[in-house]
Write a protein that holds these residues in place. Sequence first.
Motif, PDB file in Angstrom:
ATOM      1  N   PHE A 201       0.914  -1.175   0.083  1.00 34.46           N
ATOM      2  CA  PHE A 201       0.139   0.069   0.197  1.00 34.46           C
ATOM      3  C   PHE A 201       0.822   1.171  -0.018  1.00 34.46           C
ATOM      4  CE2 PHE A 201      -3.087  -2.901   2.393  1.00 34.46           C
ATOM      5  CZ  PHE A 201      -3.676  -2.956   1.449  1.00 34.46           C
ATOM      6  N   SER A 209      -6.193   5.069   5.826  1.00 29.54           N
ATOM      7  CA  SER A 209      -6.842   4.046   6.614  1.00 29.54           C
ATOM      8  C   SER A 209      -6.554   4.291   8.313  1.00 29.54           C
ATOM      9  CB  SER A 209      -5.887   2.595   6.437  1.00 29.54           C
ATOM     10  OG  SER A 209      -6.263   2.483   4.996  1.00 29.54           O
ATOM     11  N   CYS A 214      -9.418   2.254  10.062  1.00 30.17           N
ATOM     12  CA  CYS A 214      -9.664   0.901   9.462  1.00 30.17           C
ATOM     13  C   CYS A 214      -8.243   0.327   9.153  1.00 30.17           C
ATOM     14  CB  CYS A 214     -10.268   1.406   8.005  1.00 30.17           C
ATOM     15  SG  CYS A 214     -11.865   2.408   7.782  1.00 30.17           S
ATOM     16  N   SER A 216      -7.919  -3.141   9.353  1.00 30.35           N
ATOM     17  CA  SER A 216      -7.830  -4.585   8.930  1.00 30.35           C
ATOM     18  C   SER A 216      -7.245  -4.925   7.580  1.00 30.35           C
ATOM     19  CB  SER A 216      -9.311  -5.236   8.792  1.00 30.35           C
ATOM     20  OG  SER A 216     -10.129  -4.124   7.771  1.00 30.35           O
ATOM     21  N   ASP A 217      -7.373  -3.709   6.624  1.00 27.75           N
ATOM     22  CA  ASP A 217      -6.740  -3.901   5.358  1.00 27.75           C
ATOM     23  C   ASP A 217      -5.113  -3.744   5.636  1.00 27.75           C
ATOM     24  OD1 ASP A 217      -8.786  -4.251   3.946  1.00 27.75           O
ATOM     25  OD2 ASP A 217      -9.004  -2.003   3.557  1.00 27.75           O
ATOM     26  N   GLU A 220      -3.320  -7.254   6.877  1.00 26.94           N
ATOM     27  CA  GLU A 220      -3.177  -8.255   5.764  1.00 26.94           C
ATOM     28  C   GLU A 220      -1.683  -7.854   5.344  1.00 26.94           C
ATOM     29  OE1 GLU A 220      -5.079 -10.939   5.001  1.00 26.94           O
ATOM     30  OE2 GLU A 220      -6.135 -10.181   6.787  1.00 26.94           O
ATOM     31  N   LYS A 221      -1.285  -6.810   5.260  1.00 26.10           N
ATOM     32  CA  LYS A 221       0.022  -6.408   4.631  1.00 26.10           C
ATOM     33  C   LYS A 221       1.000  -6.101   5.378  1.00 26.10           C
ATOM     34  CE  LYS A 221      -1.509  -6.884   0.449  1.00 26.10           C
ATOM     35  NZ  LYS A 221      -1.004  -8.037  -0.708  1.00 26.10           N
TER      36      LYS A 221
END
Length: 450
Positions: A201, A209, A214, A216-217, A220-221
């Motif tokens: 990202f 984010s 936010c 959660s995205d 993942e990274k």
Amino acid sequence: MAAMNPQTELRVRTLSIHVVTWNVASAAPPPDLSDLLQLNNLNLNLDVYVIGLQEMNGGIMSLLSDTAFEDPWSSFFMDVLSPLSFVKVSSVRMQGLLLLIFAKYQHLPFIQILSTKSTPTGLFGYWGNKGGVNIFLKFYGYYVSIINCHLPPHMANNDQRLEHFDRILEMQNFEAQDIPNILDHDLILWFGDMNFRIEDFGLHFVRESIKNQCYSDLWEKDQLSIAKRHDPLLREFQEGPLLFPPTYKFDKNSNNYDTSEKKRKPAWTDRILWRLKRQPQAAVHTPTLSAPHFTLFPRSYVSHMLYSISDHKPVTSTFDLELKPLVSAPLITLLPESLCTEESDLLISYSLTADFLSSPWDWIGLYKVGLRHINDYVSYVWVRDNQVSFSDGLNQVYIDISDIPETEDQFLLFYYSNNLHSVVGISKPFKIQPRSFLAEGPLDEAQPQI
């Protein structure tokens, strides 16, 4: 320490441990760390503090000064925690890495420091600007290993971070034959500036984010989360949910993420992990043996945005440790009801367990309640030098208190074992009754040090 009688019903105890990790970027301690140490949290009754710092001032003059005297951070924590009955149990320093353990004094007879170790990984393993420091101990009979680390920085060095993680783990070997491999320890607490970053990202997406909470995205990274999905051993290390903003990189003295030309992407670099010992699987036809009760429950995992002296925000986690003690009583029982004064001497009675191996270098220290560390005694005696009598496990020694002015302060007695390098007995708090002092005179013998 005395082992449990098999017929004795073991009582589960719950002890609270507060873990702190903070890259302090060479800064001095701020005036108030109450939030970091949860001093105003009335719902907490903490038993142990585990504090790991990274990037302490590692200049030559600072290191020389810290060798001769306590470093400013250790002194600060002792000043704050000692009035609350916490004693510095152990510490280990490697350049900018510092690991401290504090415990309430009543736990000291059940804490045995087995080893401290430094593992440098910088400059091909020869330089301690990166690496890990470890304190290995027995806590109520259980093996516990505590590691504070600083891994390599930058997005592209993820493989190197994982290599250093493995190297630090591999280097935690112990010379004593009866000490198990670190992976067989009942608990490993591992924390520090691990420097894992958020992949793929862009800067704008990550900051938006974070602004909108936010996360959660971003999880993942997160490089550590990705590595755990592929590495079975790393997956055994647990972590609380990352429900706080990434803790790096901030402009100093602000809560703004990096506004310099580099504009580094925020990341959860500062982490607290733990691993409980694997329980052996019983065969189908083998009766299941009840494993000792030893379980860790995380109560909180948070960052502290209040502090801005560094480009990192500190992270803390509070745990409840439920255990059935594997030891029933201290090796030494100091008997406060037998305390009395004769002229300028304090007579002390103590008993020892049958399996305790004493040494001529064992000593008893007299401390004021509120001591900072084990060398903070006001007087002491080598137990073999001033022995008055002994019979059937009961011993008496006297300790010179002529240098101690009359006071209403309360005192404690600690018995320090030279063989175990630990406190193995403490008395209850008591007051020294008023008495006539003899003329003051300097102690002629060498003072015990740890």
